[in-house]
Design a protein around this motif. Sequence first.
Motif, PDB file in Angstrom:
ATOM      1  N   THR A  31      14.663   2.238 -11.962  1.00 55.88           N
ATOM      2  CA  THR A  31      15.773   1.115 -11.672  1.00 55.88           C
ATOM      3  C   THR A  31      15.297   0.430 -10.539  1.00 55.88           C
ATOM      4  O   THR A  31      15.127  -0.892 -10.329  1.00 55.88           O
ATOM      5  CB  THR A  31      17.060   1.596 -12.003  1.00 55.88           C
ATOM      6  OG1 THR A  31      17.180   2.251 -13.437  1.00 55.88           O
ATOM      7  CG2 THR A  31      18.037   0.248 -11.825  1.00 55.88           C
ATOM      8  N   ARG A  32      15.009   1.298  -9.379  1.00 59.47           N
ATOM      9  CA  ARG A  32      14.809   0.817  -8.107  1.00 59.47           C
ATOM     10  C   ARG A  32      13.605  -0.016  -8.282  1.00 59.47           C
ATOM     11  O   ARG A  32      13.543  -1.305  -7.493  1.00 59.47           O
ATOM     12  CB  ARG A  32      15.065   1.879  -6.933  1.00 59.47           C
ATOM     13  CG  ARG A  32      16.249   2.106  -6.627  1.00 59.47           C
ATOM     14  CD  ARG A  32      16.396   3.031  -5.293  1.00 59.47           C
ATOM     15  NE  ARG A  32      15.512   4.214  -5.725  1.00 59.47           N
ATOM     16  CZ  ARG A  32      15.780   5.567  -6.202  1.00 59.47           C
ATOM     17  NH1 ARG A  32      17.194   5.668  -6.386  1.00 59.47           N
ATOM     18  NH2 ARG A  32      15.164   6.469  -6.040  1.00 59.47           N
ATOM     19  N   TRP A  33      12.515   0.436  -8.891  1.00 59.93           N
ATOM     20  CA  TRP A  33      11.241  -0.131  -8.900  1.00 59.93           C
ATOM     21  C   TRP A  33      11.322  -1.424  -9.517  1.00 59.93           C
ATOM     22  O   TRP A  33      10.805  -2.627  -9.358  1.00 59.93           O
ATOM     23  CB  TRP A  33      10.324   0.821  -9.567  1.00 59.93           C
ATOM     24  CG  TRP A  33       9.109  -0.221  -9.584  1.00 59.93           C
ATOM     25  CD1 TRP A  33       7.843   0.098  -8.525  1.00 59.93           C
ATOM     26  CD2 TRP A  33       8.203  -0.745 -10.732  1.00 59.93           C
ATOM     27  NE1 TRP A  33       6.758  -0.550  -9.014  1.00 59.93           N
ATOM     28  CE2 TRP A  33       7.050  -0.994 -10.197  1.00 59.93           C
ATOM     29  CE3 TRP A  33       8.733  -0.923 -12.056  1.00 59.93           C
ATOM     30  CZ2 TRP A  33       6.120  -1.822 -11.129  1.00 59.93           C
ATOM     31  CZ3 TRP A  33       7.894  -1.714 -12.804  1.00 59.93           C
ATOM     32  CH2 TRP A  33       6.521  -2.142 -12.448  1.00 59.93           C
ATOM     33  N   LEU A  34      11.882  -1.655 -10.545  1.00 60.66           N
ATOM     34  CA  LEU A  34      12.229  -2.700 -11.554  1.00 60.66           C
ATOM     35  C   LEU A  34      12.842  -3.899 -10.800  1.00 60.66           C
ATOM     36  O   LEU A  34      12.589  -4.722 -11.031  1.00 60.66           O
ATOM     37  CB  LEU A  34      12.962  -2.466 -12.902  1.00 60.66           C
ATOM     38  CG  LEU A  34      12.197  -1.567 -13.889  1.00 60.66           C
ATOM     39  CD1 LEU A  34      12.992  -1.128 -15.004  1.00 60.66           C
ATOM     40  CD2 LEU A  34      10.930  -2.504 -14.504  1.00 60.66           C
ATOM     41  N   HIS A  40       8.187  -7.260 -11.388  1.00 60.63           N
ATOM     42  CA  HIS A  40       8.099  -5.861 -12.046  1.00 60.63           C
ATOM     43  C   HIS A  40       8.628  -5.960 -13.278  1.00 60.63           C
ATOM     44  O   HIS A  40       8.000  -5.255 -14.369  1.00 60.63           O
ATOM     45  CB  HIS A  40       8.754  -5.045 -11.143  1.00 60.63           C
ATOM     46  CG  HIS A  40       8.366  -4.653  -9.933  1.00 60.63           C
ATOM     47  ND1 HIS A  40       8.783  -3.739  -9.030  1.00 60.63           N
ATOM     48  CD2 HIS A  40       7.092  -5.155  -9.448  1.00 60.63           C
ATOM     49  CE1 HIS A  40       7.877  -3.725  -7.841  1.00 60.63           C
ATOM     50  NE2 HIS A  40       6.944  -4.487  -8.080  1.00 60.63           N
ATOM     51  N   LEU A  41       9.679  -6.442 -13.595  1.00 55.80           N
ATOM     52  CA  LEU A  41      10.212  -6.578 -15.028  1.00 55.80           C
ATOM     53  C   LEU A  41       9.428  -7.272 -16.063  1.00 55.80           C
ATOM     54  O   LEU A  41       8.784  -6.632 -17.231  1.00 55.80           O
ATOM     55  CB  LEU A  41      11.598  -7.208 -15.314  1.00 55.80           C
ATOM     56  CG  LEU A  41      12.346  -7.345 -16.565  1.00 55.80           C
ATOM     57  CD1 LEU A  41      12.332  -6.012 -17.186  1.00 55.80           C
ATOM     58  CD2 LEU A  41      13.580  -7.859 -16.503  1.00 55.80           C
ATOM     59  N   PRO A  42       8.619  -8.347 -15.953  1.00 54.94           N
ATOM     60  CA  PRO A  42       7.826  -8.912 -16.779  1.00 54.94           C
ATOM     61  C   PRO A  42       6.563  -7.803 -17.181  1.00 54.94           C
ATOM     62  O   PRO A  42       6.091  -7.883 -18.099  1.00 54.94           O
ATOM     63  CB  PRO A  42       7.380 -10.297 -15.932  1.00 54.94           C
ATOM     64  CG  PRO A  42       8.409 -10.693 -15.367  1.00 54.94           C
ATOM     65  CD  PRO A  42       8.991  -9.338 -14.704  1.00 54.94           C
ATOM     66  N   LEU A  87      20.152  -4.475 -15.174  1.00 55.21           N
ATOM     67  CA  LEU A  87      19.878  -4.752 -13.814  1.00 55.21           C
ATOM     68  C   LEU A  87      20.203  -6.201 -13.157  1.00 55.21           C
ATOM     69  O   LEU A  87      19.613  -6.876 -13.020  1.00 55.21           O
ATOM     70  CB  LEU A  87      18.300  -4.573 -13.864  1.00 55.21           C
ATOM     71  CG  LEU A  87      17.824  -3.320 -13.960  1.00 55.21           C
ATOM     72  CD1 LEU A  87      16.095  -3.363 -14.126  1.00 55.21           C
ATOM     73  CD2 LEU A  87      18.112  -2.148 -13.341  1.00 55.21           C
ATOM     74  N   GLY A  88      21.551  -6.075 -12.913  1.00 58.02           N
ATOM     75  CA  GLY A  88      22.075  -7.404 -12.343  1.00 58.02           C
ATOM     76  C   GLY A  88      21.962  -8.487 -13.176  1.00 58.02           C
ATOM     77  O   GLY A  88      21.624  -9.603 -12.582  1.00 58.02           O
ATOM     78  N   ALA A  92      15.899  -4.128 -18.307  1.00 54.63           N
ATOM     79  CA  ALA A  92      14.682  -3.722 -18.276  1.00 54.63           C
ATOM     80  C   ALA A  92      14.697  -2.412 -19.616  1.00 54.63           C
ATOM     81  O   ALA A  92      15.573  -1.713 -19.698  1.00 54.63           O
ATOM     82  CB  ALA A  92      14.372  -3.023 -16.988  1.00 54.63           C
ATOM     83  N   ALA A  93      13.468  -2.145 -19.888  1.00 54.27           N
ATOM     84  CA  ALA A  93      13.292  -1.357 -20.903  1.00 54.27           C
ATOM     85  C   ALA A  93      13.006  -0.117 -20.260  1.00 54.27           C
ATOM     86  O   ALA A  93      11.862  -0.006 -19.658  1.00 54.27           O
ATOM     87  CB  ALA A  93      12.108  -1.583 -21.921  1.00 54.27           C
TER      88      ALA A  93
END
Length: 321
Positions: A31-34, A40-42, A87-88, A92-93
Amino acid sequence: MTGASSDLMDAARAWMLRANDPAFTDWDGLTRWLEADPRHLPAYERALEEDAWAGELADAANRDAVHAPSESALPRRAARRRPWVALGGAVAAAVVGVTVWTMAPDAPASNVYVTALGEHRSIALSDGSRMEINGDSQVTYDPDTPRMVTLDRGEAVFEIRHDEANPFVVQAGKARLIDAGTVFNVVNDDGRFEVAVAEGAVIYDAGRQPVRLEPGDALVRMGRDGAIELRKADPANVGAWRDGLLQYDDATLTIVARDLSRTTGTPIAVSPVARDMHYSGTLAVEGPASDVFARIGPLLGVTFRKNGKGWEMTPRDGAIR
């Protein structure tokens, strides 16, 4: 693809591979990385799309290998369940699956390592890992994606330098093996698939529920559509062919003959009346082929007879066991 974009996709794929491990627990880290960068998400979603596409290709190739099956008989890919993490306001998958590495059009050509019957090769990879390839085998390695190799056919031992952020992947037919700091042996031979783990752990993924294998675990699948079977193996003897030892647990002599051919460098056929015979135990195969065959024939219950350029295994005294 620029170097920065390539690094971003590599990171996204690496998170996918880590999360595919049934023992994965670092969802907060994912989650932090995304959340750390809007790119990062795309990238992660693209990696998910690649994974779905790879699974469809694997299933399509598997169907093509089956001779004229009815549509109802074709294996269907299990739906991948993807839990969603808020995520706010973004979504994210969290992955359940693995991916295919892509190569830029201007990337260097892959290295293809092919061994002859009886030839053994040891290859040091650029990431610090090593693979030892048995005879009559083929391994494809792309220097542009140094954390992935394909065992096209045959047998090899992989000694992997562990990198939690960038797991190593071995593709063998429709199965993908993801390392967790590992030494393991893989056989991919005309529909026969085997993996045995000596150190660390391996995640076996063939498009359905992943299976985690620990030291001393082995997985066998006979036939491209065969059911998997979990077995036990002595970690000290995984890849023992490197020391001239072949070990079996109720294997048919057809399998034994293929392994003997690959390891000794001598073509071996099995007479029709011996093909359904089985053997359990250890065979020592160091030395000249004629000496090896004279030594192991009584253990297998067969006689090795010269047959043209190779040898043929026939039951001793016509007995079948």
